[in-house]
Write a protein that holds these residues in place. Structure first.
Motif, PDB file in Angstrom:
ATOM      1  N   UNK B  85       0.722  -1.404  -0.110  1.00 31.71           N
ATOM      2  CA  UNK B  85       0.182  -0.071   0.238  1.00 31.71           C
ATOM      3  C   UNK B  85       0.806   1.181   0.240  1.00 31.71           C
ATOM      4  N   UNK B  86       2.000   1.367   0.714  1.00 32.25           N
ATOM      5  CA  UNK B  86       2.518   2.632   1.129  1.00 32.25           C
ATOM      6  C   UNK B  86       3.009   2.746  -0.572  1.00 32.25           C
ATOM      7  N   UNK B  87       3.925   1.692  -0.784  1.00 30.86           N
ATOM      8  CA  UNK B  87       4.392   1.977  -2.771  1.00 30.86           C
ATOM      9  C   UNK B  87       3.336   2.169  -4.029  1.00 30.86           C
ATOM     10  N   UNK B  88       2.124   1.890  -3.350  1.00 31.73           N
ATOM     11  CA  UNK B  88       0.751   2.371  -4.235  1.00 31.73           C
ATOM     12  C   UNK B  88       0.425   4.006  -4.008  1.00 31.73           C
ATOM     13  N   UNK B  89       1.016   4.365  -2.694  1.00 31.09           N
ATOM     14  CA  UNK B  89       0.132   5.754  -2.131  1.00 31.09           C
ATOM     15  C   UNK B  89       1.309   6.624  -2.446  1.00 31.09           C
ATOM     16  N   UNK B  90       2.993   6.651  -3.490  1.00 22.92           N
ATOM     17  CA  UNK B  90       3.526   7.582  -3.526  1.00 22.92           C
ATOM     18  C   UNK B  90       3.064   8.358  -4.723  1.00 22.92           C
ATOM     19  N   UNK B  91       2.598   8.022  -5.660  1.00 18.46           N
ATOM     20  CA  UNK B  91       1.704   9.423  -5.900  1.00 18.46           C
ATOM     21  C   UNK B  91      -0.072   9.588  -5.492  1.00 18.46           C
ATOM     22  N   UNK B  92      -0.418  10.291  -5.535  1.00 20.48           N
ATOM     23  CA  UNK B  92      -1.979  10.569  -4.819  1.00 20.48           C
ATOM     24  C   UNK B  92      -2.555   9.386  -5.211  1.00 20.48           C
ATOM     25  N   UNK B  93      -3.738   8.326  -4.560  1.00 18.83           N
ATOM     26  CA  UNK B  93      -4.325   7.432  -5.158  1.00 18.83           C
ATOM     27  C   UNK B  93      -5.945   7.466  -4.326  1.00 18.83           C
ATOM     28  N   UNK B  94      -6.974   7.404  -5.192  1.00 17.60           N
ATOM     29  CA  UNK B  94      -7.964   7.765  -4.469  1.00 17.60           C
ATOM     30  C   UNK B  94      -8.442   5.963  -3.576  1.00 17.60           C
ATOM     31  N   UNK B  95      -8.779   5.927  -2.319  1.00 14.54           N
ATOM     32  CA  UNK B  95      -8.892   4.874  -1.390  1.00 14.54           C
ATOM     33  C   UNK B  95      -9.963   3.961  -2.295  1.00 14.54           C
ATOM     34  N   UNK B  96     -10.653   4.330  -2.185  1.00 14.47           N
ATOM     35  CA  UNK B  96     -11.835   3.117  -3.229  1.00 14.47           C
ATOM     36  C   UNK B  96     -11.123   2.533  -4.212  1.00 14.47           C
ATOM     37  N   UNK B  97      -9.442   2.866  -4.893  1.00 17.21           N
ATOM     38  CA  UNK B  97      -8.825   2.554  -6.307  1.00 17.21           C
ATOM     39  C   UNK B  97      -8.013   1.741  -4.982  1.00 17.21           C
ATOM     40  N   UNK B  98      -7.072   1.778  -3.760  1.00 20.78           N
ATOM     41  CA  UNK B  98      -6.549   1.208  -3.560  1.00 20.78           C
ATOM     42  C   UNK B  98      -7.516   0.041  -3.032  1.00 20.78           C
ATOM     43  N   UNK B  99      -8.871   0.304  -2.362  1.00 15.97           N
ATOM     44  CA  UNK B  99      -8.742  -0.839  -1.978  1.00 15.97           C
ATOM     45  C   UNK B  99      -9.468  -1.727  -3.009  1.00 15.97           C
ATOM     46  N   UNK B 100      -9.736  -1.664  -4.356  1.00 13.74           N
ATOM     47  CA  UNK B 100     -10.307  -2.006  -5.627  1.00 13.74           C
ATOM     48  C   UNK B 100      -8.786  -3.337  -5.574  1.00 13.74           C
ATOM     49  N   UNK B 101      -7.830  -2.645  -5.496  1.00 13.60           N
ATOM     50  CA  UNK B 101      -6.379  -3.215  -6.133  1.00 13.60           C
ATOM     51  C   UNK B 101      -5.922  -4.293  -5.593  1.00 13.60           C
ATOM     52  N   UNK B 102      -5.979  -4.077  -4.127  1.00 16.89           N
ATOM     53  CA  UNK B 102      -6.174  -4.448  -3.173  1.00 16.89           C
ATOM     54  C   UNK B 102      -7.244  -6.222  -2.670  1.00 16.89           C
ATOM     55  N   UNK B 103      -7.977  -5.910  -3.302  1.00 18.43           N
ATOM     56  CA  UNK B 103      -8.964  -7.106  -3.408  1.00 18.43           C
ATOM     57  C   UNK B 103      -9.066  -8.156  -4.678  1.00 18.43           C
ATOM     58  N   UNK B 104      -8.457  -7.525  -5.643  1.00 20.63           N
ATOM     59  CA  UNK B 104      -7.906  -8.049  -6.937  1.00 20.63           C
ATOM     60  C   UNK B 104      -6.851  -8.928  -6.531  1.00 20.63           C
ATOM     61  N   UNK B 105      -6.014  -8.194  -5.984  1.00 18.71           N
ATOM     62  CA  UNK B 105      -4.188  -9.040  -5.843  1.00 18.71           C
ATOM     63  C   UNK B 105      -4.719 -10.359  -4.666  1.00 18.71           C
ATOM     64  N   UNK B 106      -5.330  -9.756  -3.912  1.00 17.57           N
ATOM     65  CA  UNK B 106      -5.287 -10.848  -2.494  1.00 17.57           C
ATOM     66  C   UNK B 106      -6.462 -11.490  -2.506  1.00 17.57           C
ATOM     67  N   UNK B 107      -7.595 -11.243  -3.227  1.00 13.11           N
ATOM     68  CA  UNK B 107      -8.703 -12.388  -3.781  1.00 13.11           C
ATOM     69  C   UNK B 107      -9.793 -12.638  -2.426  1.00 13.11           C
ATOM     70  N   UNK B 108      -9.527 -11.527  -1.330  1.00 10.39           N
ATOM     71  CA  UNK B 108     -10.067 -11.522  -0.763  1.00 10.39           C
ATOM     72  C   UNK B 108     -12.830 -10.786  -0.845  1.00 10.39           C
ATOM     73  N   UNK B 109     -12.222 -10.597   0.787  1.00  9.03           N
ATOM     74  CA  UNK B 109     -13.945 -10.230   0.400  1.00  9.03           C
ATOM     75  C   UNK B 109     -13.453  -8.588   0.072  1.00  9.03           C
ATOM     76  N   UNK B 110     -14.621  -8.288  -0.459  1.00  6.95           N
ATOM     77  CA  UNK B 110     -13.678  -6.913  -0.517  1.00  6.95           C
ATOM     78  C   UNK B 110     -13.995  -5.883   0.259  1.00  6.95           C
ATOM     79  N   UNK B 111     -15.333  -6.226   1.290  1.00 10.25           N
ATOM     80  CA  UNK B 111     -15.776  -5.073   1.857  1.00 10.25           C
ATOM     81  C   UNK B 111     -15.154  -5.131   3.270  1.00 10.25           C
TER      82      UNK B 111
END
Lengths: 295, 134
Positions: B85-111
């Motif tokens: 996550x720290x790497x992702x926010x080197x540049x400004x990033x919307x929190x919703x986009x961060x969550x979406x990327x994490x859900x895709x990568x780790x394939x867990x419950x999105x909520x």
């Protein structure tokens, strides 16, 4: 008359003889001047004020009792001392070579650890731990295995030209309790107890003829535990940072720690760290040595 | 920060340990005058935009990341997901986009991942090491 000695990679000019240090070669120019004179009662611009000492970014003041001395350490270049009314010369030298010298090394940008170091075939092993954990005893025991002493109690680290961590050669003696000296079968005939730790002896240790700064391979944190067996843990990840900072020979101001972020980062990345918990009250030196020397 | 059994992103900031707890060794502790150890968390929503403080010294140690925070005199240790996550926010990033990327990568419950990620970012905000806009 001044005397020139080598300590922690520096040529130190002393106003008195200091048998604890190696004599500098002919023609050496001093890096650090130790001189006697009035030491101020307080430090201008101190960021830290304690009963026994004060510190700023460029100066360190240590107050002393009647048997000791007061010290003002400035700019990493000068140590001014003022003897107490009943100054013990051994104690004066001890205070000079340990807390005052540690302050000077901090001012020179080094990371100073409260650690004793020995030279293994693969690099220096630094032994850290709280007071009484057995740092010096373990280091002395390792010298009995043929690993020369690099430093005792004060270890000054820097990043070398190849981006590795190295530690300068420091003390030539290990300060040991008499019982520990006896258990290690060290000859202590004629030695006098260290003035600072009254029960300890300054025991001459195995050292190399040539004592350059040497790369640090491993840091061992010794801890006393209530368990009955030796516990050995290889420390990895971010947990290495508190282990390292726990052994810092302070006081450092927090901004001084951050100013050494690069050095700390290299230490975290390149130096192995091991935590050894040994049963309190038991002589477990053989097992401790086996853990440290195991590869 | 590790994947929980639910597949969500679990608690994140390992530390909060104060540098000042250690730097006085062997004999003392140095408080940093006037600096609070931790601010209250700032509630973070999916539409906030977060950016890390690029000026902070950060060091990779094995799979973790260690960040020194001079402002609070504390250090923060992040495990591999926190570091991601720290790497992702080197540049400004919307929190919703961060969550979406994490859900895709780790394939867990999105909520669950979104809830844990927001908690994580709130802790970083509380440590004062990320900027929150929006």
């Amino acid at each position: 008359m001044s005397h020139l000695y080598i300590a922690h990679g520096l040529v130190v000019s002393m106003p008195f003889a200091c048998p604890e240090l190696a004599v500098a070669g002919p023609g050496a120019e001093f890096d650090v001047l130790v001189c006697e004179g009035p030491v101020p009662k307080a430090l201008d611009g101190a960021a830290l004020r304690e009963e026994t000492h004060e510190a700023s970014a460029v100066a360190y003041l240590q107050r002393g009792g009647p048997r000791g001395a007061a010290f003002l350490v400035e700019d990493g270049k000068r140590i001014l001392f003022e003897r107490g009314s009943h100054c013990d010369e051994d104690l004066l030298r001890h205070l000079l070579l340990y807390p005052a010298m540690a302050a000077l090394l901090r001012q020179r940008g080094l990371l100073v650890l409260h650690a004793s170091g020995v030279v293994s075939p693969n690099g220096v092993v630094l032994i850290c731990g709280d007071s009484g954990a057995g740092k010096s005893t373990t280091a002395a025991a390792l010298t009995r295995l043929g690993w020369p002493l690099q430093t005792d109690d004060v270890s000054a680290l820097r990043v070398d030209a190849a981006d590795a961590i190295e530690v300068f050669a420091g003390a030539r003696h290990a300060h040991l309790f008499e019982a520990a000296s006896a258990a290690l079968d060290l000859d202590t005939q004629g030695l006098v107890p260290n003035a600072w730790h009254r029960m300890k002896l300054a025991v001459p240790a195995l050292i190399e003829d040539d004592r350059p700064a040497r790369r640090v391979r491993r840091i061992v944190q010794l801890e006393r535990t209530a368990g009955r067996t030796l516990q050995v843990e290889h420390v990895t990840g971010h947990v290495k940072l508190p282990l390292l900072l726990h052994s810092v020979y302070g006081p450092y101001l927090p901004e001084e720690i951050v100013a050494r972020a690069g050095l700390i980062a290299r230490a975290l990345q390149s130096v192995e760290m091991i935590r050894i918990g040994r049963p309190d009250g038991d002589w477990t030196m053989d097992a401790v040595l086996a853990s440290i020397t195991a590869d | 920060m590790r994947l929980s059994t639910r597949g969500a992103v679990r608690h994140c900031v390992e530390s909060g340990l104060a540098i000042s707890e250690f730097v006085g060794s062997p004999s003392r502790v140095i408080p940093i005058q006037g600096a609070p150890l931790q601010k209250p968390y700032q509630p973070i929503g999916l539409d906030h935009v977060v950016t890390r403080d690029a000026a902070l010294p950060a060091t990779r140690v094995d799979d973790d990341l260690v960040i020194l925070n001079i402002a609070t005199g504390r250090y923060i240790g992040l495990d591999d997901i926190g570091r991601h996550i720290w790497d992702m926010i080197e540049a400004p990033m919307r929190v919703g986009d961060i969550c979406e990327a994490l859900a895709q990568q780790y394939r867990g419950d999105a909520d669950a991942i979104a809830a844990d990620a927001k908690t994580f970012l709130e802790e970083l905000a509380g440590e004062g090491i990320i900027r929150v806009d929006g």
